[in-house]
Design a protein around this motif. Sequence first.
Motif, PDB file in Angstrom:
ATOM      1  N   ASN A  38      47.368  26.957  54.357  1.00 19.15           N
ATOM      2  CA  ASN A  38      46.992  26.691  55.741  1.00 19.15           C
ATOM      3  C   ASN A  38      47.763  27.563  56.728  1.00 19.15           C
ATOM      4  OD1 ASN A  38      45.183  24.534  55.125  1.00 19.15           O
ATOM      5  ND2 ASN A  38      46.951  23.241  54.714  1.00 19.15           N
ATOM      6  N   PHE A  39      48.882  28.125  56.276  1.00 18.22           N
ATOM      7  CA  PHE A  39      49.705  28.997  57.099  1.00 18.22           C
ATOM      8  C   PHE A  39      49.999  30.292  56.346  1.00 18.22           C
ATOM      9  CE2 PHE A  39      50.557  24.773  58.718  1.00 18.22           C
ATOM     10  CZ  PHE A  39      50.709  24.941  60.084  1.00 18.22           C
ATOM     11  N   GLN A  40      50.282  31.332  57.108  1.00 14.72           N
ATOM     12  CA  GLN A  40      50.697  32.611  56.543  1.00 14.72           C
ATOM     13  C   GLN A  40      51.939  33.064  57.293  1.00 14.72           C
ATOM     14  OE1 GLN A  40      47.843  35.736  56.991  1.00 14.72           O
ATOM     15  NE2 GLN A  40      48.962  37.202  55.719  1.00 14.72           N
ATOM     16  N   LEU A  41      53.049  33.229  56.582  1.00 12.23           N
ATOM     17  CA  LEU A  41      54.302  33.639  57.211  1.00 12.23           C
ATOM     18  C   LEU A  41      54.258  35.135  57.490  1.00 12.23           C
ATOM     19  CD1 LEU A  41      57.161  32.806  58.134  1.00 12.23           C
ATOM     20  CD2 LEU A  41      57.954  33.366  55.824  1.00 12.23           C
ATOM     21  N   VAL A  42      54.209  35.508  58.774  1.00 18.09           N
ATOM     22  CA  VAL A  42      54.042  36.923  59.132  1.00 18.09           C
ATOM     23  C   VAL A  42      55.191  37.460  59.969  1.00 18.09           C
ATOM     24  CG1 VAL A  42      51.523  36.804  58.998  1.00 18.09           C
ATOM     25  CG2 VAL A  42      52.658  36.355  61.188  1.00 18.09           C
ATOM     26  N   ALA A 332      55.422  15.501  50.338  1.00 20.26           N
ATOM     27  CA  ALA A 332      55.324  14.750  51.590  1.00 20.26           C
ATOM     28  C   ALA A 332      55.298  15.710  52.781  1.00 20.26           C
ATOM     29  CB  ALA A 332      56.505  13.774  51.716  1.00 20.26           C
ATOM     30  N   TRP A 333      56.187  16.687  52.781  1.00 24.96           N
ATOM     31  CA  TRP A 333      56.192  17.686  53.849  1.00 24.96           C
ATOM     32  C   TRP A 333      54.885  18.474  53.863  1.00 24.96           C
ATOM     33  CZ3 TRP A 333      60.199  20.328  56.962  1.00 24.96           C
ATOM     34  CH2 TRP A 333      61.340  19.550  57.151  1.00 24.96           C
ATOM     35  N   SER A 334      54.367  18.803  52.696  1.00 26.41           N
ATOM     36  CA  SER A 334      53.112  19.553  52.628  1.00 26.41           C
ATOM     37  C   SER A 334      51.969  18.764  53.249  1.00 26.41           C
ATOM     38  CB  SER A 334      52.779  19.905  51.173  1.00 26.41           C
ATOM     39  OG  SER A 334      53.752  20.771  50.622  1.00 26.41           O
ATOM     40  N   ASN A 335      51.958  17.461  53.026  1.00 27.01           N
ATOM     41  CA  ASN A 335      50.932  16.619  53.643  1.00 27.01           C
ATOM     42  C   ASN A 335      50.997  16.722  55.165  1.00 27.01           C
ATOM     43  OD1 ASN A 335      50.107  15.783  51.118  1.00 27.01           O
ATOM     44  ND2 ASN A 335      51.183  13.828  51.199  1.00 27.01           N
ATOM     45  N   LEU A 336      52.215  16.718  55.706  1.00 23.73           N
ATOM     46  CA  LEU A 336      52.356  16.820  57.159  1.00 23.73           C
ATOM     47  C   LEU A 336      51.959  18.198  57.661  1.00 23.73           C
ATOM     48  CD1 LEU A 336      55.630  14.860  57.987  1.00 23.73           C
ATOM     49  CD2 LEU A 336      53.275  14.049  57.900  1.00 23.73           C
ATOM     50  N   TYR A 337      52.368  19.244  56.972  1.00 22.56           N
ATOM     51  CA  TYR A 337      52.013  20.590  57.422  1.00 22.56           C
ATOM     52  C   TYR A 337      50.496  20.813  57.359  1.00 22.56           C
ATOM     53  CZ  TYR A 337      56.115  23.318  58.767  1.00 22.56           C
ATOM     54  OH  TYR A 337      57.175  23.840  59.462  1.00 22.56           O
ATOM     55  N   THR A 338      49.833  20.186  56.393  1.00 22.29           N
ATOM     56  CA  THR A 338      48.369  20.264  56.350  1.00 22.29           C
ATOM     57  C   THR A 338      47.773  19.639  57.606  1.00 22.29           C
ATOM     58  OG1 THR A 338      48.236  20.298  53.933  1.00 22.29           O
ATOM     59  CG2 THR A 338      46.308  19.468  55.112  1.00 22.29           C
ATOM     60  N   ARG A 339      48.301  18.494  58.011  1.00 22.59           N
ATOM     61  CA  ARG A 339      47.805  17.836  59.217  1.00 22.59           C
ATOM     62  C   ARG A 339      48.133  18.653  60.469  1.00 22.59           C
ATOM     63  NH1 ARG A 339      49.980  11.807  57.469  1.00 22.59           N
ATOM     64  NH2 ARG A 339      48.948  11.785  55.447  1.00 22.59           N
ATOM     65  N   PHE A 340      49.325  19.251  60.496  1.00 21.86           N
ATOM     66  CA  PHE A 340      49.666  20.118  61.623  1.00 21.86           C
ATOM     67  C   PHE A 340      48.644  21.241  61.762  1.00 21.86           C
ATOM     68  CE2 PHE A 340      54.478  19.218  60.862  1.00 21.86           C
ATOM     69  CZ  PHE A 340      54.385  18.010  61.525  1.00 21.86           C
ATOM     70  N   ALA A 341      48.306  21.867  60.628  1.00 19.39           N
ATOM     71  CA  ALA A 341      47.371  22.994  60.655  1.00 19.39           C
ATOM     72  C   ALA A 341      46.000  22.566  61.156  1.00 19.39           C
ATOM     73  CB  ALA A 341      47.257  23.603  59.260  1.00 19.39           C
ATOM     74  N   MET A 342      45.518  21.434  60.672  1.00 13.91           N
ATOM     75  CA  MET A 342      44.209  20.941  61.098  1.00 13.91           C
ATOM     76  C   MET A 342      44.190  20.646  62.603  1.00 13.91           C
ATOM     77  SD  MET A 342      43.546  18.449  57.806  1.00 13.91           S
ATOM     78  CE  MET A 342      42.044  17.686  58.470  1.00 13.91           C
ATOM     79  N   ALA A 343      45.280  20.055  63.101  1.00 15.87           N
ATOM     80  CA  ALA A 343      45.360  19.748  64.523  1.00 15.87           C
ATOM     81  C   ALA A 343      45.441  21.022  65.354  1.00 15.87           C
ATOM     82  CB  ALA A 343      46.574  18.861  64.799  1.00 15.87           C
ATOM     83  N   MET A 344      46.182  22.023  64.874  1.00 16.91           N
ATOM     84  CA  MET A 344      46.296  23.295  65.589  1.00 16.91           C
ATOM     85  C   MET A 344      44.954  24.004  65.665  1.00 16.91           C
ATOM     86  SD  MET A 344      49.902  24.702  64.007  1.00 16.91           S
ATOM     87  CE  MET A 344      51.440  23.792  64.235  1.00 16.91           C
ATOM     88  N   GLU A 345      44.232  24.044  64.548  1.00 12.85           N
ATOM     89  CA  GLU A 345      42.919  24.692  64.551  1.00 12.85           C
ATOM     90  C   GLU A 345      41.975  23.980  65.511  1.00 12.85           C
ATOM     91  OE1 GLU A 345      40.094  26.384  61.094  1.00 12.85           O
ATOM     92  OE2 GLU A 345      40.093  24.197  61.238  1.00 12.85           O
ATOM     93  N   ALA A 346      42.013  22.651  65.500  1.00  7.10           N
ATOM     94  CA  ALA A 346      41.145  21.888  66.403  1.00  7.10           C
ATOM     95  C   ALA A 346      41.481  22.183  67.858  1.00  7.10           C
ATOM     96  CB  ALA A 346      41.280  20.395  66.117  1.00  7.10           C
ATOM     97  N   ALA A 347      42.772  22.257  68.185  1.00  5.75           N
ATOM     98  CA  ALA A 347      43.181  22.550  69.559  1.00  5.75           C
ATOM     99  C   ALA A 347      42.695  23.937  69.983  1.00  5.75           C
ATOM    100  CB  ALA A 347      44.699  22.461  69.683  1.00  5.75           C
ATOM    101  N   ASP A 348      42.768  24.895  69.067  1.00  2.46           N
ATOM    102  CA  ASP A 348      42.303  26.246  69.382  1.00  2.46           C
ATOM    103  C   ASP A 348      40.799  26.271  69.640  1.00  2.46           C
ATOM    104  OD1 ASP A 348      44.850  27.255  69.175  1.00  2.46           O
ATOM    105  OD2 ASP A 348      44.607  27.994  67.127  1.00  2.46           O
ATOM    106  N   CYS A 349      40.091  25.310  69.082  1.00  2.29           N
ATOM    107  CA  CYS A 349      38.641  25.204  69.297  1.00  2.29           C
ATOM    108  C   CYS A 349      38.293  24.261  70.446  1.00  2.29           C
ATOM    109  CB  CYS A 349      37.953  24.727  68.013  1.00  2.29           C
ATOM    110  SG  CYS A 349      38.095  25.870  66.634  1.00  2.29           S
ATOM    111  N   GLY A 350      39.332  23.781  71.147  1.00  4.88           N
ATOM    112  CA  GLY A 350      39.098  22.874  72.260  1.00  4.88           C
ATOM    113  C   GLY A 350      38.741  21.468  71.848  1.00  4.88           C
TER     114      GLY A 350
END
Length: 388
Positions: A38-42, A332-350
């Motif tokens: 869900n993330f790419q470290l760049v 457990a942390w991965s579950n949270l980061y997955t949710r963070f990613a989904m919320a971030m993508e949704a915010a970017d789409c308004g």
Amino acid sequence: MINGEKKVENPIRWAMVGGGRGSQIGYIHRSAALRDHNFQLVAGTFDIDPERGKDFGMNLHVAPERCYPDYKTMFEEEAKREDGIQAVSVATPNGTHYEICKAALNAGLHVVCEKPLCFTTEEAKELEALAKKKNRVVGITYGYSGHQMIEQARQMIAKGDLGEIRIVNMQFAHGFHCEAVEADNPSTKWRVDPKVAGPSYVLGDVGTHPLFLSEIMLPNMKITKLLCTRQSFVKSRAPLEDNAYTIMEYDNGAIGTVWSSCVNAGSMHGQKIRVIGSKASIEWWDEQPNQLRYEIQGKPAQILERGMDYLYPEALADDRIGGGHPEGLFEAWSNLYTRFAMAMEAADCGETLKDIWYPGIEAGVEGVRWVENCVRSADNGAVWVEYQ
């Protein structure tokens, strides 16, 4: 079940501030964020020493020109790129969180921040307002809340399995700092320095973890008043505490306690939460995170296991491997980061996701608020205070 298939259309371009070589927490951030693609470290500014940070970043396969000397330079330079970062994780000492989060939000970035979010409720509210103005997601790494059995507990309480909630007993009481280990340990030394750690040590460092678990399990219960007493058994830590007890009253008449400590000699973590209702009780211990103890009055105690079909579907949705196989903190942390990613993508789409929860900016504000109230009570002689 989570099986690694994409939850976002494109991986979020992500950077870190801190979390470099020798960091206690940096590796779990990277493992959690990168596990499900869900993330790419760049990019990153991984160390207060620019050369050491650049060397570390290159060893993570980050391009050398994107290993920056400081976060201000990184935000400025990445904003010039078409493929610039979209999100940043802040894994630095407490005293820097407010400044870095504010700069990241002003740069239009999503943020994942270590707790505490900042030192005062006033600062936390400012960041909350800024995040809403910029429509950016702020995630707080209350990593234990991503365990599958926490969701099971939340569902059991919501569905009335425990009856009316009466008592919530919480603790995070380890023994690793029962002596002045900070004298020889830099990663502990800053935690007992008020200029860097803030107004508390164990209240903010460990106490807020089980507190957030209670907030997830019991989202409709609100604290109305509390009493806190805190001690510095290792005297050199004063005015910061290494042990504290907090008693809380809730708006539904329930009562709660939190024992926050780093001087519980012999204890590994000692993080537990027990929720007691009129019909039954549940108890979760983070050293045995795959089990939830369920005790119905008048019946034998039951041990519920993660991954089993008798769990509620909402809990099984976090499953990563069948029952019998242990999952741990990285999952457990991965579950949270997955949710963070989904919320971030949704915010970017308004858009706003309404069918998932995660420790967001509100959790960050509440953690700061709770510590502030605890300190106010303790420093006024361990008196009851209205929760402000």
